[in-house]
Every structure is written in structure tokens, then in C-alpha cells.
Design a protein around this motif. Sequence first.
Motif, PDB file in Angstrom:
ATOM      1  N   PHE A 233     -34.745  -2.563 -40.321  1.00 54.39           N
ATOM      2  CA  PHE A 233     -33.951  -1.347 -40.462  1.00 54.39           C
ATOM      3  C   PHE A 233     -32.675  -1.464 -39.651  1.00 54.39           C
ATOM      4  O   PHE A 233     -32.565  -2.259 -38.716  1.00 54.39           O
ATOM      5  N   ILE A 234     -31.704  -0.641 -40.028  1.00 53.34           N
ATOM      6  CA  ILE A 234     -30.432  -0.533 -39.320  1.00 53.34           C
ATOM      7  C   ILE A 234     -30.205   0.938 -39.012  1.00 53.34           C
ATOM      8  O   ILE A 234     -30.318   1.791 -39.893  1.00 53.34           O
ATOM      9  N   SER A 235     -29.905   1.260 -37.757  1.00 52.80           N
ATOM     10  CA  SER A 235     -29.601   2.646 -37.389  1.00 52.80           C
ATOM     11  C   SER A 235     -28.239   3.025 -37.934  1.00 52.80           C
ATOM     12  O   SER A 235     -27.275   2.276 -37.803  1.00 52.80           O
ATOM     13  N   ARG A 236     -28.177   4.197 -38.551  1.00 49.81           N
ATOM     14  CA  ARG A 236     -26.935   4.684 -39.141  1.00 49.81           C
ATOM     15  C   ARG A 236     -26.820   6.181 -38.864  1.00 49.81           C
ATOM     16  O   ARG A 236     -27.826   6.854 -38.621  1.00 49.81           O
ATOM     17  N   PRO A 237     -25.618   6.756 -38.917  1.00 50.80           N
ATOM     18  CA  PRO A 237     -25.464   8.203 -38.734  1.00 50.80           C
ATOM     19  C   PRO A 237     -26.183   8.976 -39.830  1.00 50.80           C
ATOM     20  O   PRO A 237     -26.373   8.459 -40.929  1.00 50.80           O
ATOM     21  N   GLU A 291     -25.901   1.125 -33.723  1.00 53.56           N
ATOM     22  CA  GLU A 291     -25.455   1.052 -35.112  1.00 53.56           C
ATOM     23  C   GLU A 291     -25.075  -0.374 -35.486  1.00 53.56           C
ATOM     24  O   GLU A 291     -24.374  -1.071 -34.761  1.00 53.56           O
ATOM     25  N   GLY A 292     -25.541  -0.802 -36.644  1.00 51.47           N
ATOM     26  CA  GLY A 292     -25.173  -2.102 -37.157  1.00 51.47           C
ATOM     27  C   GLY A 292     -26.080  -3.227 -36.711  1.00 51.47           C
ATOM     28  O   GLY A 292     -26.002  -4.329 -37.251  1.00 51.47           O
ATOM     29  N   ASN A 293     -26.960  -2.980 -35.739  1.00 52.17           N
ATOM     30  CA  ASN A 293     -27.879  -4.011 -35.272  1.00 52.17           C
ATOM     31  C   ASN A 293     -29.183  -3.903 -36.046  1.00 52.17           C
ATOM     32  O   ASN A 293     -29.865  -2.879 -35.997  1.00 52.17           O
ATOM     33  N   LYS A 307     -35.401  11.808 -32.338  1.00 50.83           N
ATOM     34  CA  LYS A 307     -34.338  11.819 -33.340  1.00 50.83           C
ATOM     35  C   LYS A 307     -34.150  10.406 -33.876  1.00 50.83           C
ATOM     36  O   LYS A 307     -34.089   9.445 -33.106  1.00 50.83           O
ATOM     37  N   MET A 308     -34.043  10.289 -35.178  1.00 53.66           N
ATOM     38  CA  MET A 308     -33.809   8.976 -35.756  1.00 53.66           C
ATOM     39  C   MET A 308     -33.073   9.121 -37.074  1.00 53.66           C
ATOM     40  O   MET A 308     -33.242  10.096 -37.807  1.00 53.66           O
ATOM     41  N   SER A 309     -32.215   8.154 -37.356  1.00 53.53           N
ATOM     42  CA  SER A 309     -31.513   8.072 -38.629  1.00 53.53           C
ATOM     43  C   SER A 309     -31.377   6.593 -38.950  1.00 53.53           C
ATOM     44  O   SER A 309     -30.616   5.872 -38.297  1.00 53.53           O
ATOM     45  N   ARG A 310     -32.120   6.144 -39.945  1.00 54.80           N
ATOM     46  CA  ARG A 310     -32.216   4.717 -40.240  1.00 54.80           C
ATOM     47  C   ARG A 310     -32.123   4.443 -41.730  1.00 54.80           C
ATOM     48  O   ARG A 310     -32.441   5.309 -42.550  1.00 54.80           O
ATOM     49  N   ILE A 311     -31.747   3.216 -42.029  1.00 59.12           N
ATOM     50  CA  ILE A 311     -31.862   2.692 -43.387  1.00 59.12           C
ATOM     51  C   ILE A 311     -32.748   1.462 -43.304  1.00 59.12           C
ATOM     52  O   ILE A 311     -32.385   0.457 -42.672  1.00 59.12           O
ATOM     53  N   TYR A 312     -33.924   1.544 -43.910  1.00 58.06           N
ATOM     54  CA  TYR A 312     -34.824   0.399 -43.976  1.00 58.06           C
ATOM     55  C   TYR A 312     -34.385  -0.491 -45.137  1.00 58.06           C
ATOM     56  O   TYR A 312     -34.254  -0.032 -46.274  1.00 58.06           O
ATOM     57  N   VAL A 340     -34.481   2.350 -48.044  1.00 59.88           N
ATOM     58  CA  VAL A 340     -35.105   3.641 -47.747  1.00 59.88           C
ATOM     59  C   VAL A 340     -34.361   4.269 -46.580  1.00 59.88           C
ATOM     60  O   VAL A 340     -34.299   3.693 -45.494  1.00 59.88           O
ATOM     61  N   TYR A 341     -33.785   5.433 -46.809  1.00 59.40           N
ATOM     62  CA  TYR A 341     -33.122   6.197 -45.750  1.00 59.40           C
ATOM     63  C   TYR A 341     -34.139   7.150 -45.143  1.00 59.40           C
ATOM     64  O   TYR A 341     -34.876   7.836 -45.863  1.00 59.40           O
TER      65      TYR A 341
END
Length: 388
Positions: A233-237, A291-293, A307-312, A340-341
Motif C-alpha cells: 500500500f501507499i499512503s495518500r491524502p 506519502e509515496g513510500n 486515522k488512515m488513508s491508503r491505496i492498496y 483498493v482505496y
Amino acid sequence: MVYTALFSSRIIHISSKRPTENVSSFHPQHPFHLQCIKTKREFPLPSVASIPYQPINVDYLEREFSGHGVTFKDIVDSCIAKLVLENGSTASLMLPSGLITSYKVPMWHGGKVELLHTSVSEGEDGGAVIEGGVSLAFKFESDGENSWYPTTWALHDIRGNSQESIQVELISTHKEKVEMKHIINLQEDILSTELVITNKISSALQLSGSFLSHLTVSTPDATYAVGLEGSNFISRPPFLSKFGIVPQEEEKLGFGQLWDEIVHKGPFSGLVSSAKSSANELENTRRKSEEGNECEENENYKQLHEKMSRIYTSAPQSFTLIDRGRRSSVVVGREGLDEVYMFSPGSSHEYYSKYAFVCIGQSAMLKPITLKAGDVWRGVQHLHNPNL
């Protein structure tokens, strides 16, 4: 306008006007008693895919589509279509927006539970602001044109029956060249949302965005995602959309991107922080560093209390969301999409409140989908009820 073959004689034209009905009858903790609709945010949008609409004739809808297990309720210039199966599963769909506001399912203990989270609040002009549920938030781009996305849908057909399954088909077009079908299918234990795109233009068409499903929970502290261990996954806003729910502090910190920003910069292209306090600045710095890692999920029973906001980027085709507080679960599946967001506002909010939800989106945010001339693409999100 000259319609293509997709626009058969059975099309029902639906008004796209926004009501301004007062919402004094709404109870803030009972968001499913919907009576009117208003767009959530007033911000510049790309050009809209649409066809001309006429005021809704609910009596005609009842006559035309009777016998399929669907009833219609007139709400100013909008309409709610309620799908009801004999086993107790129900779903509510708002027209012409295509927003699914409710999915109630029978449970093992004999009762029924609402799986979707929908919030109704009062807007600045006194009208109702409806957020949450299941919606489509996709952007389209093609050579030589401004970005656009569908916001209004016409009812095209209803198939099935109340004994087995009900399928509602909505349509929209862009310049008679790009045909879009939004298909909602209610079965005894599954609610499926399907998007079918046919590219009839001579150049390639690019599609980005996400299905967005707001799943109600007692609190994220009691909620677990099961089956994601080993997924990258990558953390995103947080992703801001027309019907999405994001806490105000998240928006003020600048961690979301509105559609007009996406048009010019691409999804999640940057952050514009408005944080002024040192605490907010530290939080902003922490999130930007993440973000981006790309990381790997190391928990198979992932608690969603933070709190989490990710794109798998490599999640399985389906996984399970368990709410121990309500003793319920839902299996989320997908077809045609690789990402998957997942957004959780965390457990710092009041139990069973506006922010007691987890947002899951089968998406194409990091890697848009390209349709060549003549291509047909199909993407599906499934919400399966395993609680029978």
C-alpha cells in the motif's frame, strides 16, 4: 440531440434540478430517512456528461416498471427507487444522481442491519446535504477535450423480480460518443455496483477515480480489516468527492484533492497545507513523509482505530470488514480494478456518529485505465452479506 441505439424508447428522463426543501424534519442520527437532495460542495467542476432531463413522473415509473420489486417516491425534482427482496434485503437509490443511500440486510439473529453510512445535514441555503453511501467518482479524459465525468443518470431498464434478484440499469453519454452504464444489482446476499464504458471516439479514453462505499460501523476502534496481510500500500491524502465524507480537520489540513484540482494536476499530485498550529504542522510533516513510500501490510487482522488513508496496490480480490461492536461483517470484492482505496477517520470521534464509518473504494487512482477506440471496459464492486 440525436440518440444512439443505447437510448431506446424505454428511457425515463429525470430532472437534474437541485431541490431547496428545508430539512427541519431530518434527524441528524437517522440519515436514512431521505427526503431531498443537494450537491455536497460548490466548487468548479469539469464539463459534465449528461443528456436532457424532464421532471420525474413517479406514476409513470410505477406503471412502466411494476412487478420487479421496485417502488418509487417523488422528492421535489428528485426520486428514490427502493429495491426490496422477499428475503429482507433492501437497497435505496437516488435519481438522477445514482447515489445508493441504503443497503439493509437480514442477519443471523433474525433482525436487519444497515450496512451503508449516509449522513444528512443542513446546507447553507437550508437545503439538505447528503453524503456517504455508495457512489461513482470517476474522471474521464480524451485527446483535445477537457476532463469530464458523469453526474446525472437516466433510468434505462429494470429487470428481475423480488424473489431472486433486481437489476437497475442507468445510462449517461458524453457527446454521443462515450456510453456509460451504471448497473445496480441486488441479490439475496450481495449488492453489486457495476460501471460499463464503451469508447466510440477515434482516440484513446483515460479513466481514473474510484467506487466509494461508506460502510457504517459502531466505531473504527471496534472494526477490523481481515485478509490484507502481505498487500502493498501507499499512503495518500483522503479522496474528496461529491458525496464523500471527510472530517473537516482533514480538509483544513489540505490532505484531500477536489475534482477541479485533479483535472489540472492529476489524482493526489500534491498537498496545500493550511495548518497554522505547531501540532498541525507536525502532523502534516509526518503524513507528507509517509506519502509515496510503498509499504507492506503486516497484519491479517488490521484494526482501523487510527486515522488512515491508503491505496492498496496488490490487495486480494476480496477481503472482510468486521465490526465487533455491531457483531456484523461485510465482504468487499471487485472486478476489473487493481487498486483498493481505504479511508478511516479513526476512533477519536463519537461512537455511532457522522464519522463512524470506513470508506472502501475499488479504484484506479495511481494507474488510470486506458480504453482504445472501440474498447469496452467493465468494473464492479461487490458488497456481500455473510451474516445470514
